[in-house]
Motif scaffolding. Sequence first.
Motif, PDB file in Angstrom:
ATOM      1  N   LYS B  95      92.355 -35.558 -13.180  1.00  0.00           N
ATOM      2  CA  LYS B  95      90.923 -35.323 -13.073  1.00  0.00           C
ATOM      3  C   LYS B  95      90.542 -33.845 -12.937  1.00  0.00           C
ATOM      4  O   LYS B  95      89.693 -33.369 -13.701  1.00  0.00           O
ATOM      5  CB  LYS B  95      90.369 -36.126 -11.912  1.00  0.00           C
ATOM      6  N   PRO B  96      91.148 -33.091 -11.996  1.00  0.00           N
ATOM      7  CA  PRO B  96      90.745 -31.680 -11.871  1.00  0.00           C
ATOM      8  C   PRO B  96      90.978 -30.904 -13.165  1.00  0.00           C
ATOM      9  O   PRO B  96      90.186 -30.030 -13.532  1.00  0.00           O
ATOM     10  CB  PRO B  96      91.649 -31.133 -10.762  1.00  0.00           C
ATOM     11  N   PHE B  97      92.026 -31.253 -13.857  1.00  0.00           N
ATOM     12  CA  PHE B  97      92.387 -30.588 -15.095  1.00  0.00           C
ATOM     13  C   PHE B  97      91.324 -30.828 -16.171  1.00  0.00           C
ATOM     14  O   PHE B  97      90.821 -29.897 -16.801  1.00  0.00           O
ATOM     15  CB  PHE B  97      93.744 -31.132 -15.537  1.00  0.00           C
ATOM     16  N   VAL B  98      90.959 -32.108 -16.327  1.00  0.00           N
ATOM     17  CA  VAL B  98      89.926 -32.469 -17.308  1.00  0.00           C
ATOM     18  C   VAL B  98      88.597 -31.825 -16.930  1.00  0.00           C
ATOM     19  O   VAL B  98      87.890 -31.266 -17.777  1.00  0.00           O
ATOM     20  CB  VAL B  98      89.790 -34.009 -17.386  1.00  0.00           C
ATOM     21  N   LEU B  99      88.260 -31.860 -15.628  1.00  0.00           N
ATOM     22  CA  LEU B  99      87.004 -31.254 -15.177  1.00  0.00           C
ATOM     23  C   LEU B  99      86.984 -29.757 -15.495  1.00  0.00           C
ATOM     24  O   LEU B  99      85.958 -29.218 -15.885  1.00  0.00           O
ATOM     25  CB  LEU B  99      86.819 -31.455 -13.679  1.00  0.00           C
ATOM     26  N   GLY B 100      88.123 -29.105 -15.327  1.00  0.00           N
ATOM     27  CA  GLY B 100      88.198 -27.678 -15.630  1.00  0.00           C
ATOM     28  C   GLY B 100      87.807 -27.391 -17.073  1.00  0.00           C
ATOM     29  O   GLY B 100      86.988 -26.523 -17.341  1.00  0.00           O
TER      30      GLY B 100
END
Lengths: 299, 289
Positions: B95-100
Motif C-alpha cells: 500500500k505505501p508503495f502504491v500510494l507513493g
Amino acid sequence: MTTLQEHGSALEPSRSDGEPPSAKRRPRKSAHTYLVGGVLVLVCWAMVSPVLWTAMAVTKPTDVAFLNPPVFTYEPTMTAFVDLWQTTLFADYLVNTLVVAVLSTIAALVIGLPAAYALSRFPSWVSAVLLVLALVFRALPRFAVVLPMYDLSRALGVYDTTFAVAAALVAINQPFSIWLLRNFFAEIPKELDEAAMLDGCSRLATLRRVMIPLMGPGILTAGIFVFLFAFQEYLTANILTDVSARTVPVFIATQLGQTLPMLQQAGAAAMLLTLPVVAFAFIAQRYLVAGLNSGSVKG
Amino acid sequence: MRRREFLGLIAPSVLVMGGLLVLPLYRTVEWSLQRVNYGEAGTFVGLDNYSAALSDPRLGRAVLFTVGLTAVVVATLIVGGYLLAVMVNGLGRSKPFVLGFLLISYVVPNIVGATMFSWLFDANFGGVVNHLVSTLTGHEVLWFIDPWPNRLVIALDTIWFMLPFSMLVIIAGLQGVPAEVIEASRIDGASTFRTHWSVIIPSIRGVLGFVAIISIMDVLRTFDQLVPLSPQATQIGNESIMLYIYNVAFQDGGQQLGLGSAINVLLILLIVILLYPFIRGIAKEARQA
C-alpha cells in the motif's frame, strides 16, 4: 462539518499495513486479487507516464528529443542539464524558489500556530466568524487578491522581490494553515492546558512548553503543505515577479514558446523540480496523507 | 481561555490576513466600480463594469467552458476516486508503495505537470500518446487547435493531478466504516455491488460531499494548466474564467482592470453561494467546540 471530526486519527496516521496477513483477512489469491493488482499497476503506470516521458525527452540528444514519430532507443545524455545550468539563470531561480518556500513556511507557522491554538480553545462567535472567513478566503479566486497585491508591491517598491512573493503566500495560505493546525490542536485534550496552567505556566508558556512539543506531527504536516504550496506556486509568483525574483515554475512557463533546445532545458528544469518531490511523496507520505485527511480545506 | 489571551494570540494572523487579503479584496471591489489602471486613481463608473461583464459573450463562453469542465472533472474524481480508493484500501504491504506512485501527480507543481502532460500529446514534440492515437486510428488529431480534443486533454490533466486528493480522502472515509456493518450486509446475502451501493456509499456521504465541494472550488479556479495545455485558449473557446480575468486585467497591460475586478467579484459571489451549506455547518461547530 462532520468530516472534520470523523477522521480524527490525523495525529496517528494508520499503520495497520504491517499486520501479518491472517488467513481470515486475506483468503486465497483469487482471480479477483490479480485483477485488482493488474488494474492498479496500469493506473500507477498511467499516473507516472507524463513524468517518465519527460525524463526520456530530456535525456535524449537534442536533435532527436522531439522527433515525430518519437524514438524509443537512444544514447542517454545529460547535455540538457548541463546547458540548463550554464546558459540560463536556473541556479538563481532555484534559490529564489527555495527562499520563498522556506521564508513563507516559517512565517506561516510562527503566525499560524498561536492563532490556531486560540481558535481551538476559545469557542465563541468570533472563532466561528474567523473560521468561516478562513474557508471563504481559501476558496477565493487568486486574482482578486493578487492583482491588488501587484499594484501595492509596485507602490511600495517591493515588486519582483522574493520577500513580496513570500509575504503574499503567507497570507494566501494562512487560512489553510490555521484550519489544519486547529484540527490538530482540537485533538489535544483541554485538560492538559489546565494542568499546565495550574502548575503555574502562563498561556504562552503552555503553548510553547506543552502544546508545541505535542504538536510535532501536526506542525510537520502543516509545514510540509505550506512548503509544498509555495514550491508549486505559479500564478502568484508570475504576477509578482519579473526577472530578479523569478521562481522555477515561472521560468518553465516562460520557456514554453521558445526554441527546441530551450524547451528541452525547460524539461530538464521540470525534472530537477520533480525528482525531489517524488522522493518526498514516498518519504513524507504519512504526513501528506494525515494532512489531507484531517479535514483540511485543501484541494 | 480569557478574551485578552485569545485576541493576543490571533492578532498576528488577523493582521496578516487583514492587510494582505482583506485590503486587496476591498481594492478589487473598489476597482470593479471604476475605470482604472495600475498605479492610477480610477474614475467611478458605477455598475458599468458589471453590465459590460454580463453582456460579454466571451465571458459567457468562459463560464460555459469552466462549468462544463468542473462537472466532468468532479464527476470523474468522485467515481474514479472511489473505485481507486476501494482497490488501494484492500492492499496489504504494498500500500505505501502504491500510494507513493499515486501521489506524484499531486506534489508536482501544476504548471510543470501540465507541461509534461502536453508533451505526451504534442505532435511537434513527438508526443507518444499522439503517435499511438494517429497510428491506431489513422487520423492526426489536432490536440491543441481543435476545441474538443483540447478540452479532453485539459480534463485529463486536471483529473490526473486532482485524483490523488480525492482518492486519499475517500480512503480515510472507508477506514471509518465499521467492519461489522459490512459483515452484516454480507451475511444478509448482499452482492459486492449492493454492499458498496447501499451500505458503504451512504455511510461516507459526508466525505464524498467534502471531496465534491473542494474539487468544485478548485476546478472553478482553473488557470495554471491552461498555460501549457491550451496556448490558443481564447481563439478556440477554451478560456477559463480565471484565464479570462488574467487576459483582460493583466496580460494586455491591464486596460480592463475594472472589468477583470468585476468578474472577480461575481466569481466570489458564486463561490460563497456554493459554500453556503458548509459555512452553516462550520459556524455551528465552531460555536459549540
